[in-house]
Design a protein around this motif. Sequence first.
Motif, PDB file in Angstrom:
ATOM      1  N   ARG A  80       0.838  -1.193   0.000  1.00 28.57           N
ATOM      2  CA  ARG A  80       0.000   0.000   0.000  1.00 28.57           C
ATOM      3  C   ARG A  80       0.868   1.235   0.000  1.00 28.57           C
ATOM      4  NH1 ARG A  80      -0.148  -1.792   5.515  1.00 28.57           N
ATOM      5  NH2 ARG A  80       0.228  -0.086   6.991  1.00 28.57           N
ATOM      6  N   GLU A  84      -0.546   8.101   4.030  1.00 27.59           N
ATOM      7  CA  GLU A  84      -1.878   7.640   4.442  1.00 27.59           C
ATOM      8  C   GLU A  84      -3.001   8.290   3.639  1.00 27.59           C
ATOM      9  OE1 GLU A  84      -2.759   7.861   8.602  1.00 27.59           O
ATOM     10  OE2 GLU A  84      -0.926   6.767   9.125  1.00 27.59           O
ATOM     11  N   GLY A  85      -2.919   9.614   3.461  1.00 24.87           N
ATOM     12  CA  GLY A  85      -3.975  10.336   2.741  1.00 24.87           C
ATOM     13  C   GLY A  85      -4.103   9.848   1.308  1.00 24.87           C
ATOM     14  N   ARG A  88      -5.566   6.429   1.084  1.00 24.06           N
ATOM     15  CA  ARG A  88      -7.012   6.379   1.258  1.00 24.06           C
ATOM     16  C   ARG A  88      -7.726   6.749  -0.041  1.00 24.06           C
ATOM     17  NH1 ARG A  88      -6.766   8.662   6.127  1.00 24.06           N
ATOM     18  NH2 ARG A  88      -7.197  10.720   5.287  1.00 24.06           N
ATOM     19  N   GLU A  91      -7.571   3.774  -2.324  1.00 26.00           N
ATOM     20  CA  GLU A  91      -8.376   2.618  -1.930  1.00 26.00           C
ATOM     21  C   GLU A  91      -9.870   2.927  -1.882  1.00 26.00           C
ATOM     22  OE1 GLU A  91      -6.503   1.235   1.660  1.00 26.00           O
ATOM     23  OE2 GLU A  91      -4.660   0.892   0.517  1.00 26.00           O
ATOM     24  N   GLU A  92     -10.216   4.147  -1.435  1.00 25.69           N
ATOM     25  CA  GLU A  92     -11.637   4.440  -1.221  1.00 25.69           C
ATOM     26  C   GLU A  92     -12.181   5.467  -2.198  1.00 25.69           C
ATOM     27  OE1 GLU A  92     -11.827   5.637   2.851  1.00 25.69           O
ATOM     28  OE2 GLU A  92     -10.767   3.836   3.525  1.00 25.69           O
TER      29      GLU A  92
END
Lengths: 94, 422
Positions: A80, A84-85, A88, A91-92
């Motif tokens: 991954r 983090e941002g 996301r 992934e989303e």
Amino acid sequence: MIRIRCPFCGERDHSEFTYGGDGSIVYPALDAPMEDWVKAVFERENPRGRQLETWHHTSGCRAWLLVERDTMTHEIFSVRLAHEGAGRVIEEGT
Amino acid sequence: MTRFNAWNVFVNGLTGQKGWSRQWRDPEPKDHYDVVIVGAGLHGLATAYYLAKKHGVTKVAVLEKGWLGGGNAGRNTTIVRSNYFMPGNRAFYEHSLELWENLSHELNYNVMFSQRAHVSLLHSPAAVDGAARRYNTMQLTGSDGELWSLDELKRNIPHLNYGPNARFPIIGAAVQRRAGTARHDAVAWGYARGADGHGVDIIQNCEVTGVTREGGQVTGLETTRGTIRAKKVGFAVAGNTSRLWQMADLGNLPIETHKLQAFVSEPLKPLLDQVVVFGVGGAHFYISQSDKGGMVFGGDLDWYKSYAQRGNLPIVQDVAEAATSILPCLGRVRLLRHWSGVMDMSMDGSHFICKTPLDNLYLNAGWNYGGFKASPASGWYFADLIANDRPNPVIANHDLKRFERGIIIDERGAGPDPKLHG
């Protein structure tokens, strides 16, 4: 050759990437005691088996990745984005 | 144990080689030893040898999970040198080279130590200046080191690539003449035979599966051949140090395990009389010729952490490219074998021979690329530490606490990233 599935570029040879190091390290606060910094900078769990590690897709999209890999068999369990941002969003979708 | 000498060789030559005995015993493990060393590699065997020979500690066992000398002792490029610079390392490696110089006599076993010179190629004025500083320091501290001009280098090794169009033209070399190579198996066998001759038990196929503690003491080791108790325990298991450390419930170490490949070509007629090292612009390559004629060479780590004793193909390509760039005559030579060993890469590229948080546990680890040349001194200082329960001044800073004290013994100046200390 290890094959790493980059979230942007798809599955590529590991020679396109640069190995970073232990991806499980959490750096302490800047004013944390010296012992905490010695641990974070110099000490490693060094597992034989599953470990979380960072790779840089140097010859590709240049993203930093967090890869879960077995250090004995070289099997990869997950990849991954390290950011983090951005991870996301990938992934989303948001 | 039959001593090797001209008379015994002569007599056995006439009597069908029937007069030789086993070189070392294959004993059953006892319940209890004064000292147990984990790891029958070069460092563990040398430690046992010096414990018995120099310190009179003979109730010693060396435990080995596989067979003697089957790990990194058999997976190196056999280079011996002492061109180290940092305080501590300088004296340590010089002592090691001095031990190498007398090792065949010391062990009554021919380790085929060949002082054929170690030649580091230089490619820029800055590299020449850096080498002058290092090699002058070596001279000032009782070692040998010299700089060769391009003409001198061409006289000694005429077949390197001196072409003006080379990516990194060669402009000179830094040379240590007392450096060279040795026969790696013979070193393991010689130390094993010597230690065994002093009563040390070398126990093969005996893997440590647990470390038993009582408070701040180790009381014994659980192994695949039963429980073995010990007054003192020493770890000498480079590559797997972290695993053993965690069996003793001691947490993390400033070590990562990486793998390094090495290669040997088909045998050739005499081609290269020296150890030649090429390191510039991201390339790293070292080569020598074995007595059987094979070109023995290696390069960088595989660049990612791994416990697998097998190498990857990109490094095979890298090393082959480096080989043909400095020795183009190797272009059509075929590769015979290649292998990979796992090693402790430490946070500053230097080793640990030290006491540990447990009173009677001692650590020998973190040899990075350089464990082979270090073996005699490693065993010498580790035995000294275990027997006297205090570090010799030479290795006083080679402990686990040096990072806290701000003493980083970093020859390359690469920083706390283990994979960069090649």
